[in-house]
Scaffold this motif. Sequence first.
Motif, PDB file in Angstrom:
ATOM      1  N   ARG A   1       0.778  -1.287  -0.204  1.00  0.00           N
ATOM      2  CA  ARG A   1       0.004  -0.059  -0.098  1.00  0.00           C
ATOM      3  C   ARG A   1       0.909   1.283  -0.085  1.00  0.00           C
ATOM      4  O   ARG A   1       0.312   2.253  -0.429  1.00  0.00           O
ATOM      5  CB  ARG A   1      -0.741   0.156   1.071  1.00  0.00           C
ATOM      6  CG  ARG A   1      -1.945  -1.132   1.163  1.00  0.00           C
ATOM      7  CD  ARG A   1      -3.038  -0.693   2.296  1.00  0.00           C
ATOM      8  NE  ARG A   1      -2.610  -0.561   3.571  1.00  0.00           N
ATOM      9  CZ  ARG A   1      -2.588  -1.463   4.501  1.00  0.00           C
ATOM     10  NH1 ARG A   1      -2.901  -3.042   4.155  1.00  0.00           N
ATOM     11  NH2 ARG A   1      -1.844  -1.150   5.715  1.00  0.00           N
ATOM     12  N   THR A   2       1.987   1.103   0.563  1.00  0.00           N
ATOM     13  CA  THR A   2       2.765   2.322   0.608  1.00  0.00           C
ATOM     14  C   THR A   2       4.089   2.202  -0.170  1.00  0.00           C
ATOM     15  O   THR A   2       5.210   2.738   0.176  1.00  0.00           O
ATOM     16  CB  THR A   2       3.334   2.560   2.346  1.00  0.00           C
ATOM     17  OG1 THR A   2       3.842   1.396   2.694  1.00  0.00           O
ATOM     18  CG2 THR A   2       2.187   2.914   2.955  1.00  0.00           C
ATOM     19  N   MET A   3       4.099   1.488  -1.293  1.00  0.00           N
ATOM     20  CA  MET A   3       5.150   0.968  -1.956  1.00  0.00           C
ATOM     21  C   MET A   3       6.058   2.205  -2.612  1.00  0.00           C
ATOM     22  O   MET A   3       7.252   2.050  -2.519  1.00  0.00           O
ATOM     23  CB  MET A   3       4.912   0.091  -2.990  1.00  0.00           C
ATOM     24  CG  MET A   3       6.095  -0.350  -3.979  1.00  0.00           C
ATOM     25  SD  MET A   3       7.143  -1.399  -2.792  1.00  0.00           S
ATOM     26  CE  MET A   3       6.487  -2.643  -2.119  1.00  0.00           C
ATOM     27  N   ASN A   4       5.215   3.356  -3.020  1.00  0.00           N
ATOM     28  CA  ASN A   4       6.072   4.475  -3.554  1.00  0.00           C
ATOM     29  C   ASN A   4       7.056   5.107  -2.644  1.00  0.00           C
ATOM     30  O   ASN A   4       8.014   5.542  -2.591  1.00  0.00           O
ATOM     31  CB  ASN A   4       5.031   5.456  -4.164  1.00  0.00           C
ATOM     32  CG  ASN A   4       4.468   5.161  -5.228  1.00  0.00           C
ATOM     33  OD1 ASN A   4       5.156   4.517  -6.086  1.00  0.00           O
ATOM     34  ND2 ASN A   4       3.153   5.275  -5.470  1.00  0.00           N
ATOM     35  N   VAL A   5       6.367   5.257  -1.181  1.00  0.00           N
ATOM     36  CA  VAL A   5       7.175   5.729  -0.108  1.00  0.00           C
ATOM     37  C   VAL A   5       8.514   4.751   0.227  1.00  0.00           C
ATOM     38  O   VAL A   5       9.590   5.277   0.616  1.00  0.00           O
ATOM     39  CB  VAL A   5       6.224   6.086   1.101  1.00  0.00           C
ATOM     40  CG1 VAL A   5       7.223   6.354   2.236  1.00  0.00           C
ATOM     41  CG2 VAL A   5       5.253   6.961   0.864  1.00  0.00           C
ATOM     42  N   GLN A   6       7.960   3.428   0.202  1.00  0.00           N
ATOM     43  CA  GLN A   6       9.100   2.529   0.635  1.00  0.00           C
ATOM     44  C   GLN A   6      10.340   2.724  -0.386  1.00  0.00           C
ATOM     45  O   GLN A   6      11.521   2.283  -0.143  1.00  0.00           O
ATOM     46  CB  GLN A   6       8.420   1.006   0.416  1.00  0.00           C
ATOM     47  CG  GLN A   6       7.178   0.817   1.465  1.00  0.00           C
ATOM     48  CD  GLN A   6       7.805   0.903   2.790  1.00  0.00           C
ATOM     49  OE1 GLN A   6       9.028   0.686   3.238  1.00  0.00           O
ATOM     50  NE2 GLN A   6       6.914   1.281   3.799  1.00  0.00           N
ATOM     51  N   VAL A   7       9.999   2.778  -1.610  1.00  0.00           N
ATOM     52  CA  VAL A   7      11.045   2.862  -2.621  1.00  0.00           C
ATOM     53  C   VAL A   7      11.837   4.009  -2.390  1.00  0.00           C
ATOM     54  O   VAL A   7      13.302   3.967  -2.681  1.00  0.00           O
ATOM     55  CB  VAL A   7      10.603   2.929  -4.135  1.00  0.00           C
ATOM     56  CG1 VAL A   7      11.592   3.465  -5.114  1.00  0.00           C
ATOM     57  CG2 VAL A   7       9.832   1.711  -4.613  1.00  0.00           C
TER      58      VAL A   7
END
Length: 247
Positions: free
Chosen positions: A53-59
């Motif tokens: 759900r938060t993949m863009n932030v995780q990247v």
Amino acid sequence: MPLVLAPTLSTPLLKVPLLLAHAVCTYHGMTPPRPLPSPEEQQRFENPDFASRTMNVQVVLITASKWICCSIPLAEVMAIVAQRFPSKISDYVLPFLLPSGGASLQITPLSAAACALGIAGGLIRIWCHHTLGQYFTWSVSVQREHKLVTSGPYAIVRHPSYTAWTAMCLGNFALLLSKGSYFVEEGWLEAPSGKVTASAVIGYLSFVTLQLLSRVPREDAVLKKEFGQQWVEWSKRTPYRLIPYVY
């Protein structure tokens, strides 16, 4: 012979190839091999996990952690080379790299083991990238016309990329905190900024590692639902999830 080899084996120059390989493997192991899956691919699952759900932030956060983990061994390489080969350039860079002037950057069993762990983890991650090809993504997703890959590292354990990630992170943690390392010997670990940096990197990457390991049962369930008997047969041939003959 041992007396002759002792000075050679203790030289910091032996750390240079290990540190370089460690940095390269960490860089590629922490870099996604393809863009994030499309929303259509991700919407095939009703309840994506927190990381998905938060993949863009995780990247973004993993990229920042990656550059920190890679820049520290590279700075140590520059310091070792500048120390061993005096020149006008080394006279210029050493005050910045080694402000204390007397850091001991000797290779130690722990630093060698840390580099070996990081290199092994990174290489296995790269192997997983190449084996899965377009199917390797950082979020849990099944693509259109997805095929179940059971070759290469996936013939040894069912989730080798998570095993490799864990090994790679442990190698980086050990290298960051071990006696004889640049970060420790130059006193960065005692400085407030160094403590914040080390705590942030170790804390965040530990959180990511736990998130990945918690995915294992869910991914097995998703793949079993998607591929049915093909997954069942693979799970019988490859019964271990992360560590051969253990789990």
